[in-house]
Design a protein around this motif. Structure first.
Motif, PDB file in Angstrom:
ATOM      1  N   PRO A  45       0.204  -1.390  -0.108  1.00 34.51           N
ATOM      2  CA  PRO A  45       0.025   0.257  -0.349  1.00 34.51           C
ATOM      3  C   PRO A  45       1.210   0.941   0.019  1.00 34.51           C
ATOM      4  CG  PRO A  45      -0.817  -1.798   1.509  1.00 34.51           C
ATOM      5  CD  PRO A  45       0.398  -2.072   0.779  1.00 34.51           C
ATOM      6  N   TYR A  46       1.792   1.288   1.201  1.00 33.22           N
ATOM      7  CA  TYR A  46       2.840   2.410   0.978  1.00 33.22           C
ATOM      8  C   TYR A  46       3.533   2.741  -0.807  1.00 33.22           C
ATOM      9  CZ  TYR A  46       6.990   5.209   0.846  1.00 33.22           C
ATOM     10  OH  TYR A  46       7.849   6.567   1.127  1.00 33.22           O
ATOM     11  N   LEU A  47       3.806   1.804  -1.171  1.00 27.94           N
ATOM     12  CA  LEU A  47       4.387   1.558  -2.669  1.00 27.94           C
ATOM     13  C   LEU A  47       3.026   2.140  -3.492  1.00 27.94           C
ATOM     14  CD1 LEU A  47       6.633  -1.337  -3.798  1.00 27.94           C
ATOM     15  CD2 LEU A  47       7.180   0.977  -3.913  1.00 27.94           C
ATOM     16  N   LEU A  48       2.314   1.710  -3.570  1.00 26.32           N
ATOM     17  CA  LEU A  48       1.228   2.042  -4.304  1.00 26.32           C
ATOM     18  C   LEU A  48       0.387   3.772  -4.054  1.00 26.32           C
ATOM     19  CD1 LEU A  48      -1.329  -0.475  -4.530  1.00 26.32           C
ATOM     20  CD2 LEU A  48       0.751   0.175  -6.132  1.00 26.32           C
ATOM     21  N   MET A  49       0.408   4.296  -2.537  1.00 26.85           N
ATOM     22  CA  MET A  49       0.283   5.402  -2.944  1.00 26.85           C
ATOM     23  C   MET A  49       1.715   6.801  -2.836  1.00 26.85           C
ATOM     24  SD  MET A  49      -2.059   8.165  -1.506  1.00 26.85           S
ATOM     25  CE  MET A  49      -3.357   6.627  -1.719  1.00 26.85           C
ATOM     26  N   SER A  50       3.205   5.855  -3.214  1.00 32.36           N
ATOM     27  CA  SER A  50       3.721   6.968  -3.511  1.00 32.36           C
ATOM     28  C   SER A  50       4.104   6.589  -4.978  1.00 32.36           C
ATOM     29  CB  SER A  50       4.798   6.379  -2.682  1.00 32.36           C
ATOM     30  OG  SER A  50       5.202   7.031  -1.471  1.00 32.36           O
ATOM     31  N   LEU A  51       4.165   6.014  -5.287  1.00 33.05           N
ATOM     32  CA  LEU A  51       4.409   5.557  -7.461  1.00 33.05           C
ATOM     33  C   LEU A  51       2.701   6.217  -8.263  1.00 33.05           C
ATOM     34  CD1 LEU A  51       5.715   2.245  -7.190  1.00 33.05           C
ATOM     35  CD2 LEU A  51       6.798   4.869  -7.527  1.00 33.05           C
ATOM     36  N   VAL A  52       1.512   5.982  -7.466  1.00 30.63           N
ATOM     37  CA  VAL A  52       0.484   5.853  -8.512  1.00 30.63           C
ATOM     38  C   VAL A  52       0.298   7.509  -8.537  1.00 30.63           C
ATOM     39  CG1 VAL A  52      -2.170   5.583  -8.292  1.00 30.63           C
ATOM     40  CG2 VAL A  52      -0.139   3.724  -7.994  1.00 30.63           C
ATOM     41  N   ASP A  53       0.119   8.051  -9.519  1.00 33.32           N
ATOM     42  CA  ASP A  53      -0.762   8.982  -9.468  1.00 33.32           C
ATOM     43  C   ASP A  53      -2.171   9.438  -8.227  1.00 33.32           C
ATOM     44  OD1 ASP A  53       1.023   9.843 -11.855  1.00 33.32           O
ATOM     45  OD2 ASP A  53      -0.444   9.107 -13.071  1.00 33.32           O
ATOM     46  N   PRO A  54      -1.848  10.385  -7.601  1.00 30.38           N
ATOM     47  CA  PRO A  54      -3.422  10.165  -6.205  1.00 30.38           C
ATOM     48  C   PRO A  54      -4.600  10.722  -6.855  1.00 30.38           C
ATOM     49  CG  PRO A  54      -0.958  11.733  -5.624  1.00 30.38           C
ATOM     50  CD  PRO A  54      -1.042  11.389  -7.459  1.00 30.38           C
ATOM     51  N   PRO A  55      -5.101   9.321  -6.454  1.00 29.46           N
ATOM     52  CA  PRO A  55      -6.408   9.017  -6.681  1.00 29.46           C
ATOM     53  C   PRO A  55      -7.115  10.737  -5.347  1.00 29.46           C
ATOM     54  CG  PRO A  55      -6.069   7.781  -5.034  1.00 29.46           C
ATOM     55  CD  PRO A  55      -4.481   8.719  -5.220  1.00 29.46           C
ATOM     56  N   ARG A  56      -8.484  11.358  -6.422  1.00 32.99           N
ATOM     57  CA  ARG A  56      -9.634  12.006  -5.287  1.00 32.99           C
ATOM     58  C   ARG A  56      -9.040  11.333  -4.338  1.00 32.99           C
ATOM     59  NH1 ARG A  56     -13.950  14.139  -9.076  1.00 32.99           N
ATOM     60  NH2 ARG A  56     -13.500  12.198 -10.006  1.00 32.99           N
ATOM     61  N   GLN A  57      -9.391  10.481  -3.871  1.00 31.02           N
ATOM     62  CA  GLN A  57      -9.572   9.820  -2.211  1.00 31.02           C
ATOM     63  C   GLN A  57      -8.994   8.094  -2.462  1.00 31.02           C
ATOM     64  OE1 GLN A  57     -13.029   8.296   0.383  1.00 31.02           O
ATOM     65  NE2 GLN A  57     -13.366   9.098  -1.935  1.00 31.02           N
ATOM     66  N   SER A  58      -8.671   7.672  -0.893  1.00 38.25           N
ATOM     67  CA  SER A  58      -7.430   6.412  -0.754  1.00 38.25           C
ATOM     68  C   SER A  58      -8.663   6.009   0.116  1.00 38.25           C
ATOM     69  CB  SER A  58      -6.602   6.989  -0.378  1.00 38.25           C
ATOM     70  OG  SER A  58      -5.863   7.230  -1.815  1.00 38.25           O
ATOM     71  N   LEU A  59      -8.879   4.604   0.694  1.00 36.18           N
ATOM     72  CA  LEU A  59      -9.685   3.735   1.826  1.00 36.18           C
ATOM     73  C   LEU A  59      -8.118   2.759   2.210  1.00 36.18           C
ATOM     74  CD1 LEU A  59     -13.426   4.054   0.526  1.00 36.18           C
ATOM     75  CD2 LEU A  59     -12.288   5.410   1.904  1.00 36.18           C
ATOM     76  N   TYR A  60      -7.909   3.103   3.687  1.00 36.10           N
ATOM     77  CA  TYR A  60      -7.142   1.675   3.499  1.00 36.10           C
ATOM     78  C   TYR A  60      -8.297   0.942   4.684  1.00 36.10           C
ATOM     79  CZ  TYR A  60      -3.397   5.025   2.108  1.00 36.10           C
ATOM     80  OH  TYR A  60      -2.234   5.051   1.297  1.00 36.10           O
ATOM     81  N   LEU A  61      -8.122  -0.286   4.535  1.00 37.04           N
ATOM     82  CA  LEU A  61      -8.451  -1.300   5.564  1.00 37.04           C
ATOM     83  C   LEU A  61      -7.692  -1.767   6.769  1.00 37.04           C
ATOM     84  CD1 LEU A  61     -10.823  -1.442   3.750  1.00 37.04           C
ATOM     85  CD2 LEU A  61     -10.907  -3.563   4.129  1.00 37.04           C
TER      86      LEU A  61
END
Length: 192
Positions: A45-61
């Motif tokens: 999840p850290y890598l995805l959040m760091s490498l992906v163009d930021p979405p308007r919203q992120s949810l973490y379970l």
């Protein structure tokens, strides 16, 4: 993702597809080797959040089991893998709050779906005490953002209600920054 290179490839593919409205970080492992728990539940999840163009919203379970966890910063920085499920859930909840603070223009929240009858909890699945529908409905409620209470950022929810029973590290800016630093050292990628 068990293999962090798979996560990096997934991030590249997501960016090729274009901007996303919502990304739900829902992958999770339980009852497997510590290295898999670390890679799937925390580092990916850290890598995805760091490498992906930021979405308007992120949810973490995450899980209320985060209360028994430790950030394991030394383990992360040192390349170790002694990270339990509880540790990974504390890491992901702390990460969510750090991302919410670092990206104030985006909506970032965390959800504890509860102990629900899923394959992950197969041992207790049929006897799981929480409502599966209430768990995923909270994610939908946040993603839709149609009610005032669902449009904020930096929240932690259980069945559409704010969850206030949290580990002290979750709201501690220094702990959040230390976790981001440990992730960056471990992965070679800085949250942008």
């Amino acid at each position: 993702m068990k293999n962090l290179e798979e996560t990096r490839r997934l991030a590249a593919r997501i960016n090729e597809l274009g901007a996303f409205d919502v990304i739900v970080h829902n992958a999770g492992e339980y009852g497997v080797a510590d290295e898999e728990i670390l890679n799937v539940n925390s580092l990916s999840p850290y890598l995805l959040m760091s490498l992906v163009d930021p979405p308007r919203q992120s949810l973490y379970l995450t899980s209320d089991l985060h209360l028994g966890g430790d950030l394991k910063l030394g383990e992360l920085r040192g390349g170790g893998s002694d990270v339990t499920y509880d540790d990974s859930k504390l890491q992901i909840l702390t990460l969510a709050m750090a991302v919410a603070r670092q990206r104030p223009g985006l909506r970032v929240n965390a959800v504890a779906p509860g102990w629900v009858p899923t394959m992950m909890g197969f041992a207790n699945g049929p006897y799981a005490p929480d409502d599966l529908r209430a768990g995923y409905r909270t994610q939908l409620w946040l993603a839709e953002g149609t009610e005032r209470a669902s449009r904020g950022t930096g929240g932690f929810f259980f069945h559409r209600e704010p969850e206030n029973d949290v580990h002290a590290s979750v709201g501690d800016n220094r702990a959040q920054d230390a976790l981001l630093d440990a992730y960056a050292r471990r992965t070679g990628v800085t949250l942008r």
